[in-house]
Design an enzyme around this catalytic site. Structure first.
Site, PDB file in Angstrom:
ATOM      1  NE  ARG A 188      -2.600  -1.109   3.660  1.00 23.93           N
ATOM      2  CZ  ARG A 188      -3.224  -0.809   4.786  1.00 23.93           C
ATOM      3  NH1 ARG A 188      -4.220   0.058   4.785  1.00 23.93           N
ATOM      4  NH2 ARG A 188      -2.875  -1.380   5.923  1.00 23.93           N
ATOM      5  CG  HIS A 201      -4.511  -8.516   7.553  1.00 33.76           C
ATOM      6  ND1 HIS A 201      -4.106  -8.107   8.802  1.00 33.76           N
ATOM      7  CD2 HIS A 201      -3.529  -8.099   6.709  1.00 33.76           C
ATOM      8  CE1 HIS A 201      -2.953  -7.478   8.711  1.00 33.76           C
ATOM      9  NE2 HIS A 201      -2.584  -7.453   7.452  1.00 33.76           N
TER      10      HIS A 201
HETATM   11  N1  APR Z   1       6.634 -13.174  -8.804  1.00 33.09           N
HETATM   12  C1  APR Z   1       7.517 -12.969  -7.817  1.00 33.09           C
HETATM   13  N2  APR Z   1       7.736 -11.771  -7.245  1.00 33.09           N
HETATM   14  C2  APR Z   1       7.006 -10.751  -7.702  1.00 33.09           C
HETATM   15  C3  APR Z   1       6.048 -10.898  -8.723  1.00 33.09           C
HETATM   16  C4  APR Z   1       5.874 -12.178  -9.279  1.00 33.09           C
HETATM   17  N3  APR Z   1       4.993 -12.411 -10.254  1.00 33.09           N
HETATM   18  N4  APR Z   1       5.500  -9.679  -8.957  1.00 33.09           N
HETATM   19  C5  APR Z   1       6.090  -8.820  -8.102  1.00 33.09           C
HETATM   20  N5  APR Z   1       6.997  -9.450  -7.336  1.00 33.09           N
HETATM   21  C6  APR Z   1       7.917  -8.905  -6.337  1.00 33.09           C
HETATM   22  C7  APR Z   1       8.373  -7.486  -6.621  1.00 33.09           C
HETATM   23  O1  APR Z   1       9.335  -7.461  -7.673  1.00 33.09           O
HETATM   24  C8  APR Z   1       8.922  -7.050  -5.273  1.00 33.09           C
HETATM   25  O2  APR Z   1      10.326  -7.283  -5.172  1.00 33.09           O
HETATM   26  O3  APR Z   1       7.310  -8.798  -5.053  1.00 33.09           O
HETATM   27  C9  APR Z   1       8.169  -7.945  -4.279  1.00 33.09           C
HETATM   28  C10 APR Z   1       7.338  -7.182  -3.276  1.00 33.09           C
HETATM   29  O4  APR Z   1       8.209  -6.479  -2.471  1.00 33.09           O
HETATM   30  P1  APR Z   1       7.884  -5.018  -1.915  1.00 33.09           P
HETATM   31  O5  APR Z   1       7.410  -4.171  -3.047  1.00 33.09           O
HETATM   32  O6  APR Z   1       9.063  -4.553  -1.141  1.00 33.09           O
HETATM   33  O7  APR Z   1       6.628  -5.258  -0.962  1.00 33.09           O
HETATM   34  P2  APR Z   1       6.618  -5.815   0.561  1.00 33.09           P
HETATM   35  O8  APR Z   1       6.669  -4.669   1.502  1.00 33.09           O
HETATM   36  O9  APR Z   1       7.583  -6.908   0.699  1.00 33.09           O
HETATM   37  O10 APR Z   1       5.094  -6.383   0.614  1.00 33.09           O
HETATM   38  C11 APR Z   1       4.667  -7.425  -0.225  1.00 33.09           C
HETATM   39  O11 APR Z   1       3.000  -8.180   1.333  1.00 33.09           O
HETATM   40  O12 APR Z   1       2.147  -7.217   3.286  1.00 33.09           O
HETATM   41  C12 APR Z   1       1.954  -7.426   1.922  1.00 33.09           C
HETATM   42  O13 APR Z   1       0.670  -5.500   1.278  1.00 33.09           O
HETATM   43  C13 APR Z   1       1.926  -6.134   1.175  1.00 33.09           C
HETATM   44  O14 APR Z   1       1.035  -7.095  -0.820  1.00 33.09           O
HETATM   45  C14 APR Z   1       2.226  -6.595  -0.226  1.00 33.09           C
HETATM   46  C15 APR Z   1       3.200  -7.759  -0.010  1.00 33.09           C
END
Ligand code: APR
Length: 314
Positions: A88, A181
């Site tokens: 978010r 959640h």
């Molecule tokens: N396959 C694998 N990884 C992916 C894919 C995919 N198809 N699409 C996106 N990603 C990766 C992104 O490249 C990024 O590195 O998912 C990662 C998400 O990391 P962040 O952007 O740092 O997000 P983060 O804070 O880790 O949260 C991830 O968890 O709590 C929830 O709301 C939050 O939905 C979010 C998720």
């Protein structure tokens, strides 16, 4: 003598939560880690893997991290934790992430089905309850092998605020947060204790109401502070607690999103309730006895979850 091999932990998404998951998994000796992300993030996951492997020498950790953009490296994982998805930004609700994160979940769940169908899979991506529902449907994994991480984190936030209000050790706070959640989650004050003393005897109603509100908005508070994303230390530690209970067959009773089959009058939806996690995955789904007011709050939370889940097209 048969040798026990180290467990393999597949972390899908190597961003903020993924990187912290990898570090905690190594520090706790849970197993060797594959930190997987999309090709555009190859440098990031390879860098995080190398960085963590280098710190292993300092305290002598035996588990290794591999950064990868190839699902073949995830194959055969014993545990998978999904954080692939967009977090978010200020002003967004978790539900606002549905469209974009559902697309990602379709890709991830299909790959889990193909490459790691025997794993215990914990989903962290939001909107949590809808994502874990989609994961279960698409992957076809047995219901006991799929769970959503939310309750451990929500409960931990609640405990943190209670300990702060009382100035007591957080270790002695026992609490439970049920339901989805989202902003309607249900912190159960009546079931919470501090050193065995009911919480309701220790804090006045206004203070408890303020703690409940802050818990419900705990995720948003952090989004507001970070501005570029959402919480990551808490979600990582909470997911590791679930993975640890599975790997070491601890049989801990933790709140998590599990498939309900009649509990609270709900069937076919993943929803937060205490579950027992051991070598069999989600071994028990426990129903908490609620009074009329608590039932009404839980129903409100369920209606929010249902609305989002019912809008999921697979
Ligand atoms: N396959 C694998 N990884 C992916 C894919 C995919 N198809 N699409 C996106 N990603 C990766 C992104 O490249 C990024 O590195 O998912 C990662 C998400 O990391 P962040 O952007 O740092 O997000 P983060 O804070 O880790 O949260 C991830 O968890 O709590 C929830 O709301 C939050 O939905 C979010 C998720």
């Amino acid at each position: 003598m048969a040798q026990n091999r180290k467990k393999k932990i597949g972390l899908i998404g190597g961003g903020q939560i993924g990187g912290n998951l990898a570090l905690l998994a190594v520090q706790k000796g849970l197993g060797d880690v594959v930190l997987y992300d999309i090709p555009a993030a190859e440098g990031m996951v390879k860098g995080k893997a190398l960085d963590i492997n280098q710190l292993s020498a300092v305290d002598g950790y035996d588990c290794r991290v591999t950064g990868s953009t190839d699902w073949k490296d995830v194959a055969g994982s014993d545990v998978i934790i999904i954080t692939a998805g967009v977090p978010r930004k200020p002003g967004m609700s978790r539900e606002d992430l549905l469209e974009i994160n559902l697309k990602i979940m379709k890709d991830v769940a299909g790959n889990i089905k193909q490459h790691a169908p025997d794993a215990f899979v914990i989903n962290v991506a939001n909107p949590l309850d809808a994502m874990v529902y989609a994961l279960h449907k698409i992957s076809g994994l047995p219901k006991n092998m799929v769970a959503g991480m939310a309750g451990v984190l929500d409960t931990s936030r609640f405990k943190c605020f209670v300990a702060e209000a009382l100035g007591c050790s957080i270790r002695d706070v026992e609490a439970l947060v049920l339901g989805g959640h989202g902003d309607d989650m249900v912190p159960l004050v009546r079931h919470s204790t501090v050193g065995g003393v009911p919480l309701t005897e220790l804090l006045p109603k206004e203070k408890l109401d303020a703690i409940i509100k802050r818990t419900r908005e705990g995720g948003a508070e952090l989004v507001g502070l970070y501005k570029t994303g959402s919480a990551y230390f808490g979600p990582a530690a909470s997911s590791i607690a679930m993975a640890e209970s599975y790997i070491f067959d601890r049989k801990r009773v933790l709140p998590a999103a599990a498939l309900l089959e009649g509990q609270y009058g709900i069937s076919g939806y993943f929803f937060g309730t205490p579950v027992q996690i051991g070598a069999g995955g989600v071994e028990k789904v426990i129903t908490v006895d609620l009074n009329a007011a608590e039932k009404a709050e839980l129903e409100k939370s369920f209606q929010s979850v249902k609305k989002t889940v019912d809008s999921v097209t697979l």
